[in-house]
Design a protein around this motif. Structure first.
Motif, PDB file in Angstrom:
ATOM      1  N   ALA A 193       0.932  -1.282   0.043  1.00 52.13           N
ATOM      2  CA  ALA A 193       0.269  -0.050   0.382  1.00 52.13           C
ATOM      3  C   ALA A 193       0.904   1.397   0.085  1.00 52.13           C
ATOM      4  N   THR A 194       1.843   1.117   0.734  1.00 52.62           N
ATOM      5  CA  THR A 194       2.992   2.427   0.703  1.00 52.62           C
ATOM      6  C   THR A 194       3.356   2.650  -0.454  1.00 52.62           C
ATOM      7  N   LEU A 195       3.863   1.615  -1.382  1.00 54.60           N
ATOM      8  CA  LEU A 195       4.571   1.790  -2.354  1.00 54.60           C
ATOM      9  C   LEU A 195       3.595   2.483  -3.719  1.00 54.60           C
ATOM     10  N   ILE A 196       2.359   2.065  -3.477  1.00 51.02           N
ATOM     11  CA  ILE A 196       1.257   2.578  -4.399  1.00 51.02           C
ATOM     12  C   ILE A 196       1.048   3.771  -3.968  1.00 51.02           C
ATOM     13  N   GLY A 197       0.908   4.041  -2.842  1.00 50.03           N
ATOM     14  CA  GLY A 197       0.406   5.211  -2.150  1.00 50.03           C
ATOM     15  C   GLY A 197       1.480   6.340  -2.359  1.00 50.03           C
TER      16      GLY A 197
ATOM     17  N   TYR B 103      14.249  -2.831   4.064  1.00 52.95           N
ATOM     18  CA  TYR B 103      15.014  -2.943   2.686  1.00 52.95           C
ATOM     19  C   TYR B 103      14.378  -1.968   1.765  1.00 52.95           C
ATOM     20  N   ILE B 104      13.224  -2.119   1.538  1.00 47.68           N
ATOM     21  CA  ILE B 104      12.629  -1.507   0.446  1.00 47.68           C
ATOM     22  C   ILE B 104      11.981   0.171   0.880  1.00 47.68           C
ATOM     23  N   LEU B 105      11.967   0.273   2.263  1.00 44.60           N
ATOM     24  CA  LEU B 105      11.759   1.450   2.457  1.00 44.60           C
ATOM     25  C   LEU B 105      12.835   2.424   2.690  1.00 44.60           C
ATOM     26  N   ASN B 106      14.105   1.932   2.980  1.00 46.17           N
ATOM     27  CA  ASN B 106      15.209   2.632   2.943  1.00 46.17           C
ATOM     28  C   ASN B 106      15.873   2.700   1.640  1.00 46.17           C
ATOM     29  N   GLN B 107      15.580   1.784   0.565  1.00 46.39           N
ATOM     30  CA  GLN B 107      16.066   2.090  -0.785  1.00 46.39           C
ATOM     31  C   GLN B 107      15.271   3.187  -1.732  1.00 46.39           C
ATOM     32  N   PHE B 108      14.114   2.934  -1.358  1.00 45.11           N
ATOM     33  CA  PHE B 108      12.908   3.700  -2.604  1.00 45.11           C
ATOM     34  C   PHE B 108      12.021   4.600  -1.826  1.00 45.11           C
ATOM     35  N   LEU B 109      11.929   4.477  -0.596  1.00 47.15           N
ATOM     36  CA  LEU B 109      10.782   5.246  -0.070  1.00 47.15           C
ATOM     37  C   LEU B 109      10.989   6.175   1.048  1.00 47.15           C
ATOM     38  N   LEU B 110      12.095   6.102   1.432  1.00 47.24           N
ATOM     39  CA  LEU B 110      12.736   6.953   2.692  1.00 47.24           C
ATOM     40  C   LEU B 110      12.402   8.517   2.794  1.00 47.24           C
ATOM     41  N   GLN B 111      11.885   9.136   3.748  1.00 52.90           N
ATOM     42  CA  GLN B 111      11.731  10.373   3.737  1.00 52.90           C
ATOM     43  C   GLN B 111      13.384  10.894   4.055  1.00 52.90           C
ATOM     44  N   PRO B 112      13.956  11.679   3.645  1.00 53.55           N
ATOM     45  CA  PRO B 112      15.237  12.100   4.191  1.00 53.55           C
ATOM     46  C   PRO B 112      15.583  12.616   5.515  1.00 53.55           C
ATOM     47  N   GLY B 113      16.444  12.150   6.162  1.00 49.75           N
ATOM     48  CA  GLY B 113      16.534  12.391   7.345  1.00 49.75           C
ATOM     49  C   GLY B 113      15.494  11.909   8.682  1.00 49.75           C
ATOM     50  N   GLN B 114      14.633  10.907   8.042  1.00 48.68           N
ATOM     51  CA  GLN B 114      13.788  10.235   9.127  1.00 48.68           C
ATOM     52  C   GLN B 114      13.989   8.841   9.090  1.00 48.68           C
ATOM     53  N   GLN B 115      13.353   8.224   9.901  1.00 51.79           N
ATOM     54  CA  GLN B 115      13.223   6.875   9.644  1.00 51.79           C
ATOM     55  C   GLN B 115      11.851   6.351   9.321  1.00 51.79           C
ATOM     56  N   ARG B 116      11.203   7.082   8.506  1.00 50.75           N
ATOM     57  CA  ARG B 116       9.928   6.329   7.896  1.00 50.75           C
ATOM     58  C   ARG B 116       9.901   6.958   6.271  1.00 50.75           C
ATOM     59  N   SER B 117       8.772   6.362   5.763  1.00 46.54           N
ATOM     60  CA  SER B 117       8.756   6.409   4.478  1.00 46.54           C
ATOM     61  C   SER B 117       8.047   8.141   4.014  1.00 46.54           C
ATOM     62  N   VAL B 118       8.200   8.531   2.861  1.00 43.59           N
ATOM     63  CA  VAL B 118       7.584   9.581   2.485  1.00 43.59           C
ATOM     64  C   VAL B 118       6.018   9.359   2.517  1.00 43.59           C
ATOM     65  N   MET B 119       5.165  10.510   2.811  1.00 41.25           N
ATOM     66  CA  MET B 119       3.763  10.451   3.279  1.00 41.25           C
ATOM     67  C   MET B 119       3.157  10.007   1.570  1.00 41.25           C
ATOM     68  N   ILE B 120       2.285   9.326   1.974  1.00 45.47           N
ATOM     69  CA  ILE B 120       1.353   8.708   0.777  1.00 45.47           C
ATOM     70  C   ILE B 120       0.689  10.143   0.237  1.00 45.47           C
ATOM     71  N   HIS B 121       0.222   9.860  -0.900  1.00 44.18           N
ATOM     72  CA  HIS B 121      -0.514  11.137  -1.635  1.00 44.18           C
ATOM     73  C   HIS B 121      -2.009  11.167  -1.029  1.00 44.18           C
TER      74      HIS B 121
ATOM     75  N   SER C 204      -5.318   7.992   0.437  1.00 46.06           N
ATOM     76  CA  SER C 204      -5.890   7.882   1.731  1.00 46.06           C
ATOM     77  C   SER C 204      -7.297   7.417   1.714  1.00 46.06           C
ATOM     78  N   ILE C 205      -7.645   6.585   2.889  1.00 43.47           N
ATOM     79  CA  ILE C 205      -9.058   6.321   3.039  1.00 43.47           C
ATOM     80  C   ILE C 205      -9.473   6.835   4.410  1.00 43.47           C
TER      81      ILE C 205
ATOM     82  N   GLU D 169      -3.960   0.496   7.965  1.00 37.13           N
ATOM     83  CA  GLU D 169      -3.155   1.092   8.965  1.00 37.13           C
ATOM     84  C   GLU D 169      -2.397   2.164   8.224  1.00 37.13           C
ATOM     85  N   VAL D 170      -1.926   2.008   7.080  1.00 34.45           N
ATOM     86  CA  VAL D 170      -1.124   2.758   6.228  1.00 34.45           C
ATOM     87  C   VAL D 170      -1.798   3.686   5.738  1.00 34.45           C
ATOM     88  N   LEU D 171      -3.041   3.435   4.732  1.00 33.60           N
ATOM     89  CA  LEU D 171      -3.866   4.231   4.242  1.00 33.60           C
ATOM     90  C   LEU D 171      -4.638   5.113   4.990  1.00 33.60           C
ATOM     91  N   GLY D 172      -5.063   5.011   6.117  1.00 37.12           N
ATOM     92  CA  GLY D 172      -6.171   5.207   7.141  1.00 37.12           C
ATOM     93  C   GLY D 172      -5.898   5.836   8.218  1.00 37.12           C
TER      94      GLY D 172
END
Length: 358
Positions: free
Chosen positions: A97-101, A158-176, A180-181, A261-264
């Motif tokens: 869901a995070t990848l698509i979002g 690994y996927i989060l660190n390589q492709f989705l990470l928000q710079p300077g934080q230990q989380r992904s970029v916010m979904i669009h 959101s649901i 949990e991710v989208l909502g």
């Protein structure tokens, strides 16, 4: 015969209810031993859950993923499988869901449904992998699902660190926002509690669980394979295919829990040091619910309320939140230990049989 069915139904309902009461009483004894007032603690717990619209909404939010992970484990149980991999399937759903979002920017009526479907399918495929190893290679699903939980955790990181990470934080970029649901108007009505469409998805999944297993030919075959694989094979049923399908469907339920949990709720995924725990709690929810879809919903309501309400115990009664885990563990113990509960209920059963005989 009808009287016998009624007696059995009442007895089967009495066991979990009695187990819950015994678990709460045991928790009260633990509090007393620690110098805490159990009446104050339980009053604070109830007040935390029902005290105001925000806390009530957050309790519903806590219950929602437990319904889905409970359904995941229960579905596997009903088909003769022991799915301890709901945790990994939950994580797979979150990551999908995070990848698509994050990576796609689409109209809301396409983006959110696509993120839901992809997350659910990834959870299902993660479960189907264990089902394939069971069906084709004879590998016990308990072992594979436990191992796949860890693989899902580290692969997600690994996927989060390589492709989705928000710079300077230990989380992904916010979904669009289009993915959101969340339900904005309902959140405002509930004092900004994190309300979302995932609760309706969980209720729909409960209905789908029932329809698949008890209203379709495929469901009959899945239950038959679970009861006796050899007899099912002799009857011409595809045992291997049924095992894979059962684990896939169970994985879809758990994947949906991660999706909502991710989208909502959070709208991002964090780099996790440990598993979130919803999949493991789903095992307890399934056991307490008797692997029945309605029972799972009721058990999730109990577990979610206890989990969220434990914060009220901490603030109002100074009771450590770990105590609530003791209560939950006690409930699970008494549910599993049917002999103890039935011994306690023995006078009730004897009285009821006398009344029925009369």
């Amino acid at each position: 015969m009808n009287k016998l069915i009624k007696i059995m139904t009442k007895e089967s309902a009495l066991v979990p209810v009695t187990a819950i009461v015994m678990g709460l009483l045991f928790g009260a004894l633990v509090m007393l031993a620690g110098g805490y007032n159990p009446i104050t603690a339980y009053t604070a717990l109830v007040g935390k859950v029902f005290g105001n619209p925000y806390d009530f909404g957050e309790t519903i939010r806590e219950i929602t993923p437990l319904i889905l992970t409970g359904l995941s484990v229960a579905f596997a149980f009903r088909t003769g499988l022991f799915n301890i991999g709901a945790e990994g399937q939950f994580i797979a759903g979150m990551t999908g869901a995070t990848l698509i979002g994050v990576k796609l920017d689409l109209p809301w009526f396409i983006h959110a449904p696509l993120a839901i479907v992809v997350g659910a399918l990834l959870g299902g495929l993660w479960g189907a992998l264990a089902g394939y190893l069971k069906a084709k290679r004879g590998v016990n699903e308990v072992i594979t699902t436990i191992m796949l939980n860890w693989i899902a955790l580290f692969l997600s990181n690994y996927i989060l660190n390589q492709f989705l990470l928000q710079p300077g934080q230990q989380r992904s970029v916010m979904i669009h926002d289009s993915a959101s649901i969340s339900i904005g108007w309902l959140s405002e009505l509930m004092s900004n509690a994190r309300m979302h469409w995932g609760t309706l998805i969980a209720m729909a999944a409960t209905a789908v669980f029932y329809i698949i297993l008890w209203k379709t030919k495929q469901g009959y075959e899945l239950r038959a394979v679970g009861l006796n694989p050899d007899a099912a094979r002799y009857a011409g049923m595809n045992v291997s295919g049924s095992v894979i399908k059962a684990m896939f469907i169970g994985g879809v339920f758990a994947g949906l829990a991660g999706v909502v949990e991710v989208l909502g709720v959070f709208h991002y995924e964090v780099v996790m040091a440990a598993s979130p725990g919803y999949g493991f709690d789903g095992i307890a929810v399934s056991l307490l619910g008797g692997n029945n879809p309605i029972g799972v919903v009721l058990a999730a309501i109990l577990f979610g309320s206890l989990t969220y309400g434990s914060a009220g115990m901490s603030f109002a009664a100074d009771v450590p939140p770990e105590i609530i885990r003791v209560v939950i563990g006690s409930v699970i113990f008494f549910v599993a230990a049917h002999g103890i509960v039935r011994y306690v209920l023995k006078p009730v059963y004897a009285k009821r049989k006398k009344e029925e005989a009369a």
